[in-house]
Design a protein around this motif. Structure first.
Motif, PDB file in Angstrom:
ATOM      1  N   GLY A 206       4.836   6.234   8.119  1.00 34.08           N
ATOM      2  CA  GLY A 206       4.648   5.369   6.911  1.00 34.08           C
ATOM      3  C   GLY A 206       3.288   4.377   6.255  1.00 34.08           C
ATOM      4  O   GLY A 206       3.231   4.507   5.612  1.00 34.08           O
ATOM      5  N   ALA A 207       2.286   4.157   7.832  1.00 35.12           N
ATOM      6  CA  ALA A 207       1.612   3.242   7.986  1.00 35.12           C
ATOM      7  C   ALA A 207       0.351   4.679   6.501  1.00 35.12           C
ATOM      8  O   ALA A 207      -0.729   3.781   5.716  1.00 35.12           O
ATOM      9  CB  ALA A 207       0.863   2.797   8.773  1.00 35.12           C
ATOM     10  N   ILE A 208      -0.008   5.713   7.693  1.00 29.82           N
ATOM     11  CA  ILE A 208      -1.546   6.448   7.203  1.00 29.82           C
ATOM     12  C   ILE A 208      -0.334   6.529   5.855  1.00 29.82           C
ATOM     13  O   ILE A 208      -1.247   6.825   4.562  1.00 29.82           O
ATOM     14  CB  ILE A 208      -0.129   7.368   7.751  1.00 29.82           C
ATOM     15  N   GLN A 211      -1.442   3.826   3.058  1.00 30.92           N
ATOM     16  CA  GLN A 211      -2.647   4.001   2.771  1.00 30.92           C
ATOM     17  C   GLN A 211      -2.967   4.813   2.347  1.00 30.92           C
ATOM     18  O   GLN A 211      -3.723   5.096   0.931  1.00 30.92           O
ATOM     19  CB  GLN A 211      -3.437   4.060   4.072  1.00 30.92           C
ATOM     20  N   ALA A 212      -2.718   6.610   1.909  1.00 28.07           N
ATOM     21  CA  ALA A 212      -2.864   7.643   1.192  1.00 28.07           C
ATOM     22  C   ALA A 212      -2.464   7.136  -0.055  1.00 28.07           C
ATOM     23  O   ALA A 212      -3.604   7.679  -1.793  1.00 28.07           O
ATOM     24  CB  ALA A 212      -2.548   8.950   1.985  1.00 28.07           C
ATOM     25  N   VAL A 213      -1.358   6.665  -0.566  1.00 27.71           N
ATOM     26  CA  VAL A 213      -0.695   6.120  -1.813  1.00 27.71           C
ATOM     27  C   VAL A 213      -1.550   5.344  -2.478  1.00 27.71           C
ATOM     28  O   VAL A 213      -2.050   5.414  -3.823  1.00 27.71           O
ATOM     29  CB  VAL A 213       0.466   5.774  -1.734  1.00 27.71           C
ATOM     30  N   SER A 214      -2.175   4.461  -1.574  1.00 27.66           N
ATOM     31  CA  SER A 214      -3.119   3.075  -2.265  1.00 27.66           C
ATOM     32  C   SER A 214      -4.247   4.300  -2.980  1.00 27.66           C
ATOM     33  O   SER A 214      -5.141   3.577  -4.116  1.00 27.66           O
ATOM     34  CB  SER A 214      -2.808   2.289  -1.525  1.00 27.66           C
ATOM     35  N   VAL A 215      -4.644   4.847  -2.437  1.00 26.45           N
ATOM     36  CA  VAL A 215      -6.172   5.378  -2.480  1.00 26.45           C
ATOM     37  C   VAL A 215      -5.525   6.367  -3.551  1.00 26.45           C
ATOM     38  O   VAL A 215      -6.625   6.592  -4.630  1.00 26.45           O
ATOM     39  CB  VAL A 215      -6.732   5.531  -1.504  1.00 26.45           C
TER      40      VAL A 215
END
Length: 324
Positions: A206-208, A211-215
């Motif tokens: 979930g954490a990784i 981060q990818a969604v935000s980018v």
């Protein structure tokens, strides 16, 4: 609020002011300074240079104007400066200001004639609103007609209805995760230690993915960034992060439990789960955008379900292959 009013709220027309300093390119800077002295403007950070037909041909920053050294406006101006139209979306305005390091963004009509400018204080508001809007959409909170700030002050009942729909979806979709656990019941029964690492695997995925969604969402909102390059980079980053975390996790399991195969299963699951989560987290907003939907809306809840299910499937497959 009507759709027309809502559209106006998010455009340059709402944020611009018309009381701005202007000058002709052939005028001496000292003359312009003297002429502007004593006048009051709503946006005085930039002098906008226009031709005889009031078309924007450049800008002069106020600090350059006072350091002119006897030059004319035309000699010191930044020529052919980019501008926006009154219909431009506020996110486009903010992107342009950041890309060109602009203090104020000029607004022109269809013929290129200067009609106003978006001042610095409006740019700060736009950036804050866009940031809050992205955060709320990523969390699956429906947009408010009066902007993201109003959602914080809305009645409690309204705030509940704006948050609940995507969470109901997440609750329903989480049955997939339950089915995965049920499907690998034999692995859990054979070695109870296998279950100890499920929460950690779910958290890391979930954490990784977050981060990818935000980018991805920010990349899609920035016109001068290549999504293909970002996707390639995210795949590399996801793999590298998964490799690092997988190595740490596997070593920890080996030291604590003394089980080499379990350590290998956990390490490989973290590695593969991290890579998959990174790609899914980045690709899902891109898919939403290609389908004509807001790339940020609900990406967080949807990605969470996909990443949780994928990471658990990978983990239990590794356990089944290496341990059972």
């Amino acid at each position: 609020m009507t759709d027309q009013q809502d559209a106006h709220r998010d455009t340059a027309a709402e944020h611009m002011v018309t009381s701005i300093p202007t000058a002709r390119p052939d005028l001496p800077a000292a003359w312009v300074i003297a002429d502007l002295s004593g006048q009051s403007f709503l946006c005085a950070d930039t002098v906008f240079v226009t031709d005889d037909d009031e078309r924007l041909i450049g800008i002069v920053r106020i600090n350059d104007l006072f350091g002119s050294g006897g030059r004319t406006i035309g000699e010191m101006m930044e020529p052919e400066h980019e501008a926006v139209t009154p219909e431009a979306d506020q996110e486009e305005i903010a992107t342009l200001a950041i890309r060109l390091n602009m203090i104020a963004v000029p607004v022109v009509d269809g013929d290129g004639r200067l009609i106003g400018a978006v001042p610095p204080e409006a740019l700060f508001r736009i950036l804050r609103d866009e940031h809050m809007e992205d955060l709320q959409r990523l969390a699956g909170i429906a947009a408010h007609d009066d902007g993201p700030g109003a959602a914080l002050d809305a009645p409690v009942r309204e705030r509940i209805t704006r948050r609940l729909p995507w969470l109901i979806f997440g609750l329903a979709a989480s049955t997939v995760v339950t089915l995965v656990m049920v499907g690998f019941e034999e692995a859990l029964a054979a070695n109870v230690s296998v279950a100890f690492f499920v929460p950690a695997l779910v958290y890391i995925a979930g954490a990784i993915g977050t981060q990818a969604v935000s980018v991805s969402v920010r990349g899609l909102s920035t016109s001068d960034v290549s999504i293909r390059d970002l996707l390639r980079d995210e795949m590399v980053i996801g793999g590298a992060i998964g490799l690092a975390l997988g190595g740490i996790a596997g070593l920890g399991v080996l030291v604590v439990f003394g089980d080499g195969l379990l350590a290998l299963a956990v390490g490989l699951a973290v590695l593969a789960g991290g890579a998959v989560s990174s790609v899914v987290g980045f690709a899902l907003p891109w898919l939403f955008d290609r389908l004509g939907s807001d790339p940020a809306m609900g990406s967080g809840p949807v990605c969470t379900v996909i990443q949780d299910a994928a990471s658990l499937i990978i983990y239990f497959v590794m356990v089944s292959l290496l341990i059972l």
